[in-house]
Design a protein around this motif. Structure first.
Motif, PDB file in Angstrom:
ATOM      1  N   UNK A  56      20.177 -19.109  29.137  1.00 45.76           N
ATOM      2  CA  UNK A  56      19.469 -18.123  28.323  1.00 45.76           C
ATOM      3  C   UNK A  56      20.234 -16.802  28.206  1.00 45.76           C
ATOM      4  N   UNK A  57      21.056 -16.503  29.214  1.00 47.45           N
ATOM      5  CA  UNK A  57      21.734 -15.204  29.217  1.00 47.45           C
ATOM      6  C   UNK A  57      23.137 -15.251  28.632  1.00 47.45           C
ATOM      7  N   UNK A  58      23.630 -16.463  28.392  1.00 43.68           N
ATOM      8  CA  UNK A  58      25.013 -16.596  27.945  1.00 43.68           C
ATOM      9  C   UNK A  58      25.154 -16.352  26.455  1.00 43.68           C
ATOM     10  N   UNK A  59      25.940 -15.357  26.033  1.00 39.33           N
ATOM     11  CA  UNK A  59      26.188 -15.214  24.597  1.00 39.33           C
ATOM     12  C   UNK A  59      26.907 -16.457  24.070  1.00 39.33           C
ATOM     13  N   UNK A  60      26.838 -16.663  22.747  1.00 37.51           N
ATOM     14  CA  UNK A  60      27.357 -17.906  22.178  1.00 37.51           C
ATOM     15  C   UNK A  60      28.863 -18.082  22.406  1.00 37.51           C
ATOM     16  N   UNK A  61      29.626 -16.982  22.449  1.00 37.37           N
ATOM     17  CA  UNK A  61      31.082 -17.111  22.589  1.00 37.37           C
ATOM     18  C   UNK A  61      31.494 -17.481  24.018  1.00 37.37           C
ATOM     19  N   UNK A  62      30.527 -17.411  24.920  1.00 39.79           N
ATOM     20  CA  UNK A  62      30.839 -17.479  26.339  1.00 39.79           C
ATOM     21  C   UNK A  62      30.605 -18.902  26.856  1.00 39.79           C
ATOM     22  N   UNK A  63      31.669 -19.688  26.893  1.00 40.86           N
ATOM     23  CA  UNK A  63      31.552 -21.093  27.304  1.00 40.86           C
ATOM     24  C   UNK A  63      32.705 -21.449  28.226  1.00 40.86           C
ATOM     25  N   UNK A 306      16.399  -9.219  28.024  1.00 44.03           N
ATOM     26  CA  UNK A 306      16.287  -9.645  26.631  1.00 44.03           C
ATOM     27  C   UNK A 306      16.998 -10.986  26.490  1.00 44.03           C
ATOM     28  N   UNK A 307      16.282 -11.985  26.072  1.00 41.50           N
ATOM     29  CA  UNK A 307      16.915 -13.289  25.833  1.00 41.50           C
ATOM     30  C   UNK A 307      16.376 -13.844  24.515  1.00 41.50           C
ATOM     31  N   UNK A 308      17.088 -14.748  23.893  1.00 45.28           N
ATOM     32  CA  UNK A 308      16.554 -15.337  22.658  1.00 45.28           C
ATOM     33  C   UNK A 308      15.195 -15.994  22.928  1.00 45.28           C
ATOM     34  N   UNK A 309      14.194 -15.730  22.085  1.00 45.76           N
ATOM     35  CA  UNK A 309      12.824 -16.228  22.320  1.00 45.76           C
ATOM     36  C   UNK A 309      12.740 -17.738  22.473  1.00 45.76           C
ATOM     37  N   UNK A 310      13.720 -18.477  21.894  1.00 44.26           N
ATOM     38  CA  UNK A 310      13.612 -19.941  21.972  1.00 44.26           C
ATOM     39  C   UNK A 310      13.677 -20.460  23.409  1.00 44.26           C
ATOM     40  N   UNK A 311      14.182 -19.642  24.334  1.00 39.90           N
ATOM     41  CA  UNK A 311      14.272 -20.083  25.728  1.00 39.90           C
ATOM     42  C   UNK A 311      12.987 -19.838  26.512  1.00 39.90           C
ATOM     43  N   UNK A 312      12.082 -19.043  25.928  1.00 41.56           N
ATOM     44  CA  UNK A 312      10.928 -18.580  26.702  1.00 41.56           C
ATOM     45  C   UNK A 312       9.713 -19.474  26.543  1.00 41.56           C
ATOM     46  N   UNK A 313       8.919 -19.558  27.611  1.00 39.48           N
ATOM     47  CA  UNK A 313       7.687 -20.328  27.565  1.00 39.48           C
ATOM     48  C   UNK A 313       6.617 -19.561  26.787  1.00 39.48           C
ATOM     49  N   UNK A 314       6.522 -18.263  27.016  1.00 34.09           N
ATOM     50  CA  UNK A 314       5.480 -17.496  26.311  1.00 34.09           C
ATOM     51  C   UNK A 314       5.913 -16.027  26.180  1.00 34.09           C
ATOM     52  N   UNK A 315       5.000 -15.111  26.349  1.00 36.60           N
ATOM     53  CA  UNK A 315       5.271 -13.668  26.383  1.00 36.60           C
ATOM     54  C   UNK A 315       5.805 -13.116  25.051  1.00 36.60           C
ATOM     55  N   UNK A 316       4.932 -12.898  24.096  1.00 41.08           N
ATOM     56  CA  UNK A 316       5.376 -12.492  22.761  1.00 41.08           C
ATOM     57  C   UNK A 316       6.180 -11.183  22.717  1.00 41.08           C
ATOM     58  N   UNK A 317       5.854 -10.199  23.565  1.00 40.36           N
ATOM     59  CA  UNK A 317       6.578  -8.923  23.426  1.00 40.36           C
ATOM     60  C   UNK A 317       8.018  -9.046  23.852  1.00 40.36           C
ATOM     61  N   UNK A 318       8.316 -10.105  24.587  1.00 37.48           N
ATOM     62  CA  UNK A 318       9.689 -10.257  25.049  1.00 37.48           C
ATOM     63  C   UNK A 318      10.620 -10.636  23.899  1.00 37.48           C
TER      64      UNK A 318
END
Ligand code: SF4
Length: 346
Positions: A56-63, A306-318
């Motif tokens: 969840x924390x890894x930017x896309x370029x970071x592999x 701050x992480x992309x919302x697709x990784x989260x279970x819930x918590x809308x304000x995040x």
């Protein structure tokens, strides 16, 4: 009003720290150098921390399949598009435990980052002129060339139980020519919580290594999570007094975020009553209460995650961007006419 850290912001900010340290804005570039973690590979446990989701924390370029050099180049390009002011960068070894290899291997990995990049060897990179136009670096078209990007140091994220004298001595050596910071995942100052989230170390280990790092003259950061199961708001706030006593340079705070696929997500589904997930306003007031009790000499790198919302279970304000949360926090500090360290006894 100018506060003790030297500017008008109501907390001792990371951007201020960089300006003091380097005279300019500096950007961290995340790198995944393929490290593992003893809390996942069986040395300590196989389950990992119950909240852990490095993806969840890894930017896309970071592999990890890309070389360190390639990740640095792509990271610089990524940040140049978003923040035009930086020309100096820190290589940030972020995911997993970035001291979890023999010292000789660590030296080689850190050295690859410190060698920096040769911008002219990277024709795909584009640079912005002062007028904001992109200039292609194809060896032919060169107009208003901005300063060459430079890697001026490294930030190493790791567990507190993966540091020894040999690593500290080596880092002490390289900090004669480069900036070095160690960043520890501490998460909580309470052993009961650390056990509950299967952290695999206690707070005394973190405290010891933070002091040892500071004794070696190496700047030291720590990461904490607010909202871990079992901790009330009062208990969390009391942690500010403990953290304030540590020789820390920086702290990062994250609200508890529950990531899909983690053990914590399962626990949350079965027992939501074990969790107290902050709503936005409550969280902002909480972190301000916390900052009021925090030693003003400690730099606050982040108030929230701050992480992309697709990784989260819930918590809308995040789903809010961190910049928005930060600006709401600073606005609320103004409304409350308060600042970091206001309630610290001197
Ligand atoms: S120590 Fe870090 S990488 Fe390892 S399981 Fe815990 S959060 Fe994940």
């Amino acid at each position: 009003m100018i506060y003790s850290w030297g500017d008008e912001r109501r907390f001792n900010s990371y951007s201020r720290y960089f300006v003091k340290q380097f005279g300019r804005r500096v950007q961290k570039i995340s790198i995944d150098a393929g490290f593992s973690c003893p809390n996942r590979d069986g040395r300590i446990s196989t389950g990992g921390c119950t909240f852990c989701s490095n993806e969840a924390f890894n930017p896309s370029y970071c592999r990890p399949e890309k070389s360190i050099k390639q990740q640095i180049e792509e990271g610089i390009e990524f940040h140049r598009r978003r923040y035009r002011r930086a020309s100096q960068y820190l290589a940030y070894f972020q995911p997993f435990s970035n001291t979890y290899k023999p010292l000789e291997e660590l030296k080689s990995i850190y050295q690859q980052a410190l060698e920096g990049i040769d911008t002219l060897a990277c024709p795909s990179m584009s640079y912005r002129t002062t007028a904001g136009e992109s200039v292609s670096m194809d060896g032919q078209t060169r107009y208003d060339m901005p300063p060459k990007p430079q890697i001026i140091g490294i930030v190493i994220g790791t567990r507190p139980d993966l540091i020894d004298e040999g690593i500290l001595q080596y880092l002490n050596e390289i900090q004669k020519t480069h900036y070095v910071m160690l960043e520890y995942g501490v998460e909580s100052v309470y052993d009961e919580t650390l056990k509950r989230v299967n952290r695999g170390h206690d707070f005394a280990t973190a405290e010891h290594v933070i002091r040892l790092t500071a004794e070696h003259g190496i700047p030291c950061g720590a990461h904490f999570i607010f909202g871990l199961p079992g901790e009330s708001k009062t208990v969390m706030l009391n942690a500010a007094d403990i953290i304030s006593q540590l020789p820390l340079t920086t702290v990062k705070f994250h609200q508890l975020q529950i990531f899909k696929g983690t053990q914590m997500a399962e626990e949350y589904q079965l027992h939501p009553e074990h969790f107290h997930l902050f709503d936005l306003e409550e969280y902002i007031d909480f972190v301000i209460d916390f900052a009021e009790r925090l030693n003003p000499n400690i730099v606050i790198e982040r108030f929230a995650g701050e992480v992309p919302p697709r990784y989260l279970v819930s918590e809308p304000w995040m789903k809010l961007r961190y910049d928005e949360v930060l600006s709401l926090t600073e606005k609320r500090m103004e409304e409350r006419d308060t600042w970091q360290g206001k309630k610290v006894q001197v």
